[in-house]
Design a protein around this motif. Structure first.
Motif, short mmCIF file in Angstrom:
data_model
loop_
_atom_site.label_atom_id
_atom_site.label_comp_id
_atom_site.label_asym_id
_atom_site.label_seq_id
_atom_site.Cartn_x
_atom_site.Cartn_y
_atom_site.Cartn_z
N VAL A 1 -5.32 1.53 8.18
CA VAL A 1 -6.12 0.36 7.32
C VAL A 1 -5.72 -1.05 7.51
N ARG A 2 -4.33 -1.16 8.04
CA ARG A 2 -3.72 -2.51 7.98
C ARG A 2 -4.67 -3.33 9.24
N TYR B 1 -6.67 3.54 -6.03
CA TYR B 1 -7.04 3.61 -4.65
C TYR B 1 -5.89 4.42 -3.85
N HIS C 1 -1.27 6.46 6.72
CA HIS C 1 -2.50 6.14 6.26
C HIS C 1 -2.35 4.54 6.20
N GLU D 1 -7.94 -3.13 -2.35
CA GLU D 1 -7.53 -1.51 -2.09
C GLU D 1 -6.08 -1.22 -2.12
N ASN E 1 -8.50 6.15 11.19
CA ASN E 1 -8.22 4.68 11.86
C ASN E 1 -9.22 4.30 12.79
N ARG E 2 -9.77 3.16 12.65
CA ARG E 2 -11.04 2.69 13.55
C ARG E 2 -10.23 1.52 14.53
N ASN F 1 -7.57 -3.93 9.23
CA ASN F 1 -8.70 -4.60 8.57
C ASN F 1 -8.39 -5.66 8.20
N TYR G 1 -10.41 -5.14 1.28
CA TYR G 1 -9.20 -4.34 1.71
C TYR G 1 -8.02 -4.58 0.96
N LYS H 1 0.95 -1.24 -0.08
CA LYS H 1 -0.08 -0.19 0.12
C LYS H 1 0.92 1.24 0.05
#
Length: 456
Positions: free
Chosen positions: A185-186, A209, A181, A203, A230-231, A188, A200, A152
């Motif tokens: 996302v990692r 993306y 960034h 993307e 970030n989640r 996920n 994912y 990514k």
């Protein structure tokens, strides 16, 4: 008391009866492992192992001769491990005509002996193998999920369309933003046998993306963590070991091994003496109280037979179906930033291999929102630290900086595609058809861990 209970869970509730009533296969395996390990120890500390051939000799009657240089060149084959003795043992297998995978077995066993706090056959690994005869590359998952996060970050830089984007202080700022960034996302990701991660993965490998992410990278400033959407709380994995191998026929292995925490679970198997890993610590737990106050990642929740997420990032680089390089690193969460920076330094900015590995690095974990920069004197006495002008530049962009007397270790092997080497027949075998390019191999072991490569 808790540890004792865990030990029995790992070994099985009927471990005593099993231990007394082993099958002949188990005994044979134990004998083999003990014999091989003792052989490796003998090679390291000295001895008389007449079955081992080293540097063309039929007897081995002295200590392993470790190369003192941080970089070696060869036309026949190279090994770059984070311990010079293990590089030499791996190279000795190549001298006997062994395949890169043969060498990787010997090297991995050696690393488990000299560096048992971070590696060993009681742990896991991720290995990338490229076959020169088929031009195919295979990933062998011996523990982890694939290291897509590095792809990514590199895709984001590729979306700029020019290598100039990675140069200078502005390039460092862009790298930091790309890393933030990536870390957002990692988490996920998870074991694809248990979690649907197709969206994912698609993307992370998508150029379009990457362009979307690039539009969110502003050259004038940085942002707080929530800007990067970030989640989930980050996986904070631990110690590892990495080595790179290329043989005479240009088969290549990039392998990272780990037992997670220092000395793994801190326990030995009573039947084999193997240090047991602590990979369960790499799962996210629903009840976990995380240091970054974010909830744990559901995709990485523990389940029976599921594999945890990892930061391990072994890479094999090809161009026009020819081997160009092999690299990877050790050091938990710092692996991805370190490997990406070495890749950019050599394959994008054109630095010489040794300079690409030695250059000071920056790290970011998204939370806390701090740029960690290398500032330490390593084992060989060299001081590694980013330039003052780079610190000032990043500070002006709004980054909070903090020195770090540690970092990931990266091994690198590159093949020059400018001057082909005439191999002919070697070790009684055809060196393959003319479609396989044989250039000069250059191997570098990271001086941060006082590693040394070895050549055939």
């Amino acid at each position: 008391m808790e540890r004792q209970s865990l030990q029995f869970h790992l070994l099985g509730s009927n471990q005593t009866s099993n231990y007394k009533d082993k099958s002949w296969r188990s005994k044979a395996l134990c004998f083999f492992l003990c014999f091989f390990t003792i052989s490796i120890v003998g090679l390291i500390i000295g001895g008389n192992l007449t079955t081992w051939v080293l540097r063309g000799e039929n007897n081995f009657n002295e200590r392993i001769r470790v190369n003192d240089a941080e970089i070696v060149e060869s036309e026949q084959g190279v090994v770059a491990a984070d311990d010079g003795r293990c590089s030499e043992i791996g190279a000795s297998m190549l001298r006997q005509g062994g395949h890169a995978v043969d060498s990787s077995v010997a090297t991995a066993l050696c690393v488990g002996v000299v560096n048992p706090m971070a590696s060993g056959i009681g742990g896991g690994a991720f290995m990338i193998v490229r076959s020169s005869s088929t031009s195919k590359t295979q990933a062998f998952d011996m523990r982890e999920t694939a290291p897509l996060a590095a792809s990514k970050v590199l895709n984001i830089f590729d979306s700029y369309g020019t290598s100039v984007a990675a140069k200078g202080n502005l390039g460092v700022h862009r790298l930091i933003e790309a890393l933030k960034h990536m870390f957002a996302v990692r988490m996920n990701l998870g074991d694809p046998k248990f979690v649907d991660i197709k969206k994912y993965v698609s993307e992370m490998l998508s150029p379009s993306y990457a362009k979307q992410i690039r539009t969110m990278i502003v050259d004038d400033t940085t942002f707080p963590p929530e800007y990067y959407m970030n989640r989930w709380s980050q996986l904070r994995d631990h110690g590892t070991s990495h080595f790179c191998i290329v043989d005479a026929e240009r088969n290549a292995v990039s392998m990272t091994t780990t037992i997670n925490y220092g000395f793994g679970a801190g326990m030995l198997s009573p039947s084999t003496g193997i240090v047991l890993n602590d990979e369960m610590g790499d799962f996210s737990a629903p009840t976990e109280i995380t240091p970054d106050t974010l909830p744990p990642a559901p995709a990485n929740f523990i389940e029976a037979n599921k594999r945890p997420l990892s930061s391990m990032t072994p890479i094999v680089v090809t161009k026009n179906d020819q081997l160009v390089g092999v690299l990877g690193g050790s050091g938990g969460m710092d692996i991805i930033p370190a490997v990406v920076q070495v890749f950019i330094n050599h394959f994008i900015l054109g630095m010489e291999p040794l300079t690409a590995v030695q250059s000071p690095r920056v790290y970011h974990k998204l939370m806390p929102n701090i740029v960690k920069y290398e500032n330490w004197t390593v084992i060989d006495g060299d001081h590694i630290e980013i330039a003052e002008e780079t610190k000032l530049f990043l500070t002006e962009k709004g980054h909070k900086l903090e020195g770090k007397a540690a970092g990931a270790m990266v091994q690198l092997v590159v093949q020059s595609l400018q001057k082909p080497v005439e191999m002919g027949r070697k070790n009684g075998r055809d060196s393959n058809n003319g479609q396989i390019f044989h250039g000069t191999l250059t191997a570098v072991s990271d001086p941060r861990k006082d590693g040394r490569p070895a050549a055939v």
